[in-house]
Design a protein around this motif. Structure first.
Motif, PDB file in Angstrom:
ATOM      1  N   PRO A 170      -7.640   9.236   3.556  1.00  0.00           N
ATOM      2  CA  PRO A 170      -6.362   9.014   2.869  1.00  0.00           C
ATOM      3  C   PRO A 170      -5.471   8.067   3.673  1.00  0.00           C
ATOM      4  CG  PRO A 170      -6.781  11.362   3.186  1.00  0.00           C
ATOM      5  CD  PRO A 170      -7.819  10.617   3.954  1.00  0.00           C
ATOM      6  N   LEU A 171      -4.779   7.190   2.978  1.00  0.00           N
ATOM      7  CA  LEU A 171      -3.897   6.236   3.641  1.00  0.00           C
ATOM      8  C   LEU A 171      -2.464   6.765   3.673  1.00  0.00           C
ATOM      9  CD1 LEU A 171      -5.312   2.947   2.102  1.00  0.00           C
ATOM     10  CD2 LEU A 171      -5.819   3.967   4.332  1.00  0.00           C
ATOM     11  N   ALA A 172      -1.832   6.603   4.810  1.00  0.00           N
ATOM     12  CA  ALA A 172      -0.430   6.973   5.007  1.00  0.00           C
ATOM     13  C   ALA A 172       0.148   5.918   5.957  1.00  0.00           C
ATOM     14  CB  ALA A 172      -0.316   8.374   5.603  1.00  0.00           C
ATOM     15  N   PRO A 173       0.559   4.763   5.425  1.00  0.00           N
ATOM     16  CA  PRO A 173       0.969   3.629   6.250  1.00  0.00           C
ATOM     17  C   PRO A 173       2.146   3.933   7.179  1.00  0.00           C
ATOM     18  CG  PRO A 173       0.701   2.980   3.962  1.00  0.00           C
ATOM     19  CD  PRO A 173       0.633   4.472   3.995  1.00  0.00           C
ATOM     20  N   PHE A 174       2.096   3.316   8.369  1.00  0.00           N
ATOM     21  CA  PHE A 174       3.175   3.447   9.349  1.00  0.00           C
ATOM     22  C   PHE A 174       3.106   2.280  10.334  1.00  0.00           C
ATOM     23  CE2 PHE A 174      -0.403   5.271  11.506  1.00  0.00           C
ATOM     24  CZ  PHE A 174      -0.206   4.980  12.852  1.00  0.00           C
ATOM     25  N   PRO A 175       4.233   1.951  10.992  1.00  0.00           N
ATOM     26  CA  PRO A 175       4.213   0.907  12.012  1.00  0.00           C
ATOM     27  C   PRO A 175       3.772   1.487  13.352  1.00  0.00           C
ATOM     28  CG  PRO A 175       6.449   1.663  11.686  1.00  0.00           C
ATOM     29  CD  PRO A 175       5.585   2.412  10.696  1.00  0.00           C
ATOM     30  N   GLU A 222       3.854  15.914   5.536  1.00  0.00           N
ATOM     31  CA  GLU A 222       2.658  15.078   5.573  1.00  0.00           C
ATOM     32  C   GLU A 222       2.448  14.425   4.213  1.00  0.00           C
ATOM     33  OE1 GLU A 222       0.254  14.333   7.969  1.00  0.00           O
ATOM     34  OE2 GLU A 222       1.443  15.337   9.504  1.00  0.00           O
ATOM     35  N   PRO A 223       2.253  13.105   4.176  1.00  0.00           N
ATOM     36  CA  PRO A 223       2.121  12.414   2.894  1.00  0.00           C
ATOM     37  C   PRO A 223       0.740  12.529   2.253  1.00  0.00           C
ATOM     38  CG  PRO A 223       2.006  10.852   4.673  1.00  0.00           C
ATOM     39  CD  PRO A 223       2.284  12.201   5.296  1.00  0.00           C
ATOM     40  N   THR A 224      -0.220  13.120   2.946  1.00  0.00           N
ATOM     41  CA  THR A 224      -1.568  13.250   2.383  1.00  0.00           C
ATOM     42  C   THR A 224      -1.999  14.710   2.452  1.00  0.00           C
ATOM     43  OG1 THR A 224      -2.781  12.990   4.461  1.00  0.00           O
ATOM     44  CG2 THR A 224      -2.164  10.963   3.288  1.00  0.00           C
ATOM     45  N   ASN A 225      -3.045  15.037   1.728  1.00  0.00           N
ATOM     46  CA  ASN A 225      -3.608  16.392   1.807  1.00  0.00           C
ATOM     47  C   ASN A 225      -4.846  16.385   2.698  1.00  0.00           C
ATOM     48  OD1 ASN A 225      -5.410  15.049   0.202  1.00  0.00           O
ATOM     49  ND2 ASN A 225      -5.406  16.535  -1.459  1.00  0.00           N
ATOM     50  N   LEU A 226      -4.813  15.577   3.726  1.00  0.00           N
ATOM     51  CA  LEU A 226      -5.936  15.393   4.642  1.00  0.00           C
ATOM     52  C   LEU A 226      -6.489  16.716   5.169  1.00  0.00           C
ATOM     53  CD1 LEU A 226      -7.536  13.153   6.149  1.00  0.00           C
ATOM     54  CD2 LEU A 226      -5.816  13.285   7.929  1.00  0.00           C
ATOM     55  N   TRP A 227      -5.630  17.679   5.402  1.00  0.00           N
ATOM     56  CA  TRP A 227      -6.036  18.934   6.043  1.00  0.00           C
ATOM     57  C   TRP A 227      -6.184  20.077   5.046  1.00  0.00           C
ATOM     58  CZ3 TRP A 227      -7.510  18.163  10.886  1.00  0.00           C
ATOM     59  CH2 TRP A 227      -7.063  16.985  11.496  1.00  0.00           C
ATOM     60  N   SER A 228      -6.125  19.791   3.746  1.00  0.00           N
ATOM     61  CA  SER A 228      -6.113  20.843   2.732  1.00  0.00           C
ATOM     62  C   SER A 228      -7.403  21.659   2.680  1.00  0.00           C
ATOM     63  CB  SER A 228      -5.823  20.247   1.353  1.00  0.00           C
ATOM     64  OG  SER A 228      -6.870  19.373   0.969  1.00  0.00           O
ATOM     65  N   GLN A 229      -8.514  21.119   3.174  1.00  0.00           N
ATOM     66  CA  GLN A 229      -9.784  21.852   3.152  1.00  0.00           C
ATOM     67  C   GLN A 229     -10.176  22.360   4.526  1.00  0.00           C
ATOM     68  OE1 GLN A 229     -12.861  19.831   0.949  1.00  0.00           O
ATOM     69  NE2 GLN A 229     -11.349  18.950  -0.434  1.00  0.00           N
ATOM     70  N   MET A 288       0.853  -1.173   0.000  1.00  0.00           N
ATOM     71  CA  MET A 288       0.000   0.000   0.000  1.00  0.00           C
ATOM     72  C   MET A 288       0.896   1.232   0.000  1.00  0.00           C
ATOM     73  SD  MET A 288      -2.787   1.137   2.842  1.00  0.00           S
ATOM     74  CE  MET A 288      -3.303  -0.533   2.964  1.00  0.00           C
ATOM     75  N   ARG A 289       0.489   2.255  -0.678  1.00  0.00           N
ATOM     76  CA  ARG A 289       1.282   3.469  -0.735  1.00  0.00           C
ATOM     77  C   ARG A 289       0.414   4.661  -0.362  1.00  0.00           C
ATOM     78  NH1 ARG A 289      -0.878   2.807  -5.544  1.00  0.00           N
ATOM     79  NH2 ARG A 289      -1.144   4.526  -6.953  1.00  0.00           N
ATOM     80  N   SER A 290       1.061   5.753   0.036  1.00  0.00           N
ATOM     81  CA  SER A 290       0.324   6.980   0.303  1.00  0.00           C
ATOM     82  C   SER A 290      -0.360   7.428  -0.971  1.00  0.00           C
ATOM     83  CB  SER A 290       1.278   8.064   0.795  1.00  0.00           C
ATOM     84  OG  SER A 290       1.832   7.698   2.025  1.00  0.00           O
ATOM     85  N   GLY A 291      -1.473   8.101  -0.824  1.00  0.00           N
ATOM     86  CA  GLY A 291      -2.197   8.583  -1.985  1.00  0.00           C
ATOM     87  C   GLY A 291      -3.411   7.743  -2.314  1.00  0.00           C
ATOM     88  N   THR A 292      -3.531   6.572  -1.710  1.00  0.00           N
ATOM     89  CA  THR A 292      -4.734   5.769  -1.896  1.00  0.00           C
ATOM     90  C   THR A 292      -5.669   6.044  -0.723  1.00  0.00           C
ATOM     91  OG1 THR A 292      -3.682   3.874  -0.840  1.00  0.00           O
ATOM     92  CG2 THR A 292      -3.542   3.990  -3.232  1.00  0.00           C
ATOM     93  N   PHE A 293      -6.885   5.522  -0.814  1.00  0.00           N
ATOM     94  CA  PHE A 293      -7.896   5.845   0.185  1.00  0.00           C
ATOM     95  C   PHE A 293      -8.578   4.595   0.719  1.00  0.00           C
ATOM     96  CE2 PHE A 293      -7.512   9.515  -2.531  1.00  0.00           C
ATOM     97  CZ  PHE A 293      -7.586  10.586  -1.647  1.00  0.00           C
ATOM     98  N   ALA A 294      -9.084   4.706   1.944  1.00  0.00           N
ATOM     99  CA  ALA A 294     -10.024   3.729   2.489  1.00  0.00           C
ATOM    100  C   ALA A 294     -11.394   4.392   2.409  1.00  0.00           C
ATOM    101  CB  ALA A 294      -9.670   3.399   3.927  1.00  0.00           C
ATOM    102  N   HIS A 295     -12.373   3.683   1.891  1.00  0.00           N
ATOM    103  CA  HIS A 295     -13.717   4.246   1.760  1.00  0.00           C
ATOM    104  C   HIS A 295     -14.514   3.873   3.003  1.00  0.00           C
ATOM    105  CE1 HIS A 295     -13.249   5.669  -2.350  1.00  0.00           C
ATOM    106  NE2 HIS A 295     -12.429   4.643  -2.473  1.00  0.00           N
ATOM    107  N   PHE A 296     -14.779   4.866   3.835  1.00  0.00           N
ATOM    108  CA  PHE A 296     -15.533   4.670   5.071  1.00  0.00           C
ATOM    109  C   PHE A 296     -17.022   4.548   4.757  1.00  0.00           C
ATOM    110  CE2 PHE A 296     -17.583   6.159   8.962  1.00  0.00           C
ATOM    111  CZ  PHE A 296     -16.943   5.375   9.901  1.00  0.00           C
ATOM    112  N   ARG A 297     -17.483   5.427   3.908  1.00  0.00           N
ATOM    113  CA  ARG A 297     -18.824   5.438   3.320  1.00  0.00           C
ATOM    114  C   ARG A 297     -18.640   5.994   1.923  1.00  0.00           C
ATOM    115  NH1 ARG A 297     -22.978   8.609   7.287  1.00  0.00           N
ATOM    116  NH2 ARG A 297     -22.354  10.234   5.846  1.00  0.00           N
ATOM    117  N   PRO A 298     -19.631   5.898   1.046  1.00  0.00           N
ATOM    118  CA  PRO A 298     -19.439   6.449  -0.303  1.00  0.00           C
ATOM    119  C   PRO A 298     -19.032   7.927  -0.308  1.00  0.00           C
ATOM    120  CG  PRO A 298     -21.367   5.053  -0.284  1.00  0.00           C
ATOM    121  CD  PRO A 298     -20.906   5.170   1.152  1.00  0.00           C
ATOM    122  N   ASP A 299     -19.472   8.685   0.709  1.00  0.00           N
ATOM    123  CA  ASP A 299     -19.165  10.109   0.756  1.00  0.00           C
ATOM    124  C   ASP A 299     -18.004  10.455   1.693  1.00  0.00           C
ATOM    125  OD1 ASP A 299     -20.755   9.302   2.930  1.00  0.00           O
ATOM    126  OD2 ASP A 299     -21.513  11.333   3.245  1.00  0.00           O
TER     127      ASP A 299
END
Length: 193
Positions: free
Chosen positions: A16-21, A115-122, A1-12
């Protein structure tokens, strides 16, 4: 898995995924068997979501050979892991190890990449808690945010807690205004479609 992919919690709702141990640690000097949890001065189950690919973690070595333990891979998690789990995942962890003799640390320290994702961009929506201890303040902030998620996004209570654990960050906003600490629970708005 790489950063930039997503887990879909609900359709809306996409997280964003950012794997770590979740677990990285060395053996402590005290004799006897030791669980990886709770975390301690040599690391362990720290669940620090910023320890993604490209991070550097510094740990104190207390026993010959250091005896590294690492695992408990997470695909995503909010700071606080408030429901007890992030998005757990199967994966392969690759580490590069070095011994730094002139770099003494007594507790884990780390250097994190951007940060590997734009989680906070909005932006974010936050609820706060104020109490004489950080745990009570965190609970109050989280309860307020959970109620907001139920009302605003029509999540059930269990759904709101699980979502909070995957992407809500708990932050200590202030410790100086005695007798109360302030903790903020921040929900990233970028997860909503």
């Amino acid at each position: 898995m790489r950063s930039g992919t997503f887990a879909h919690f609900r359709p809306d709702i996409r997280v964003p995924l950012a794997p770590f141990p979740g677990v990285v640690g060395l053996a402590p000097a005290e004799l006897g068997p030791h669980l990886t949890s709770p975390p301690r001065q040599v690391g362990g189950n720290m669940d620090i979501r910023q320890l993604v690919a490209g991070s550097t973690l510094y740990l104190p070595v207390e026993v010959p050979g250091a005896l590294l333990s690492a695992g408990d891979l997470h695909g995503a998690q909010g700071d606080g892991e408030v429901s007890g789990t992030g998005i757990e995942m199967e994966g392969r962890l690759t580490l590069r190890l070095s011994v730094l003799k002139d770099f003494p640390v007594t507790q884990p320290q780390f250097r994190a990449p951007p940060e590997p994702t734009n989680l906070w961009s909005q932006g974010s929506y936050a609820a706060t808690g104020h109490a004489p201890d950080v745990m009570s303040a965190a609970r109050t902030a989280l309860e307020g945010l959970i109620r907001h998620m139920q009302r605003e996004y029509r999540l059930t209570l269990p759904q709101a807690y699980v979502l909070a654990s995957t992407c809500v960050d708990l932050r200590i906003s202030q410790i100086v205004d005695a007798p109360n600490y302030t903790v903020s629970a921040l929900l990233p708005l970028g997860i909503f479609g």
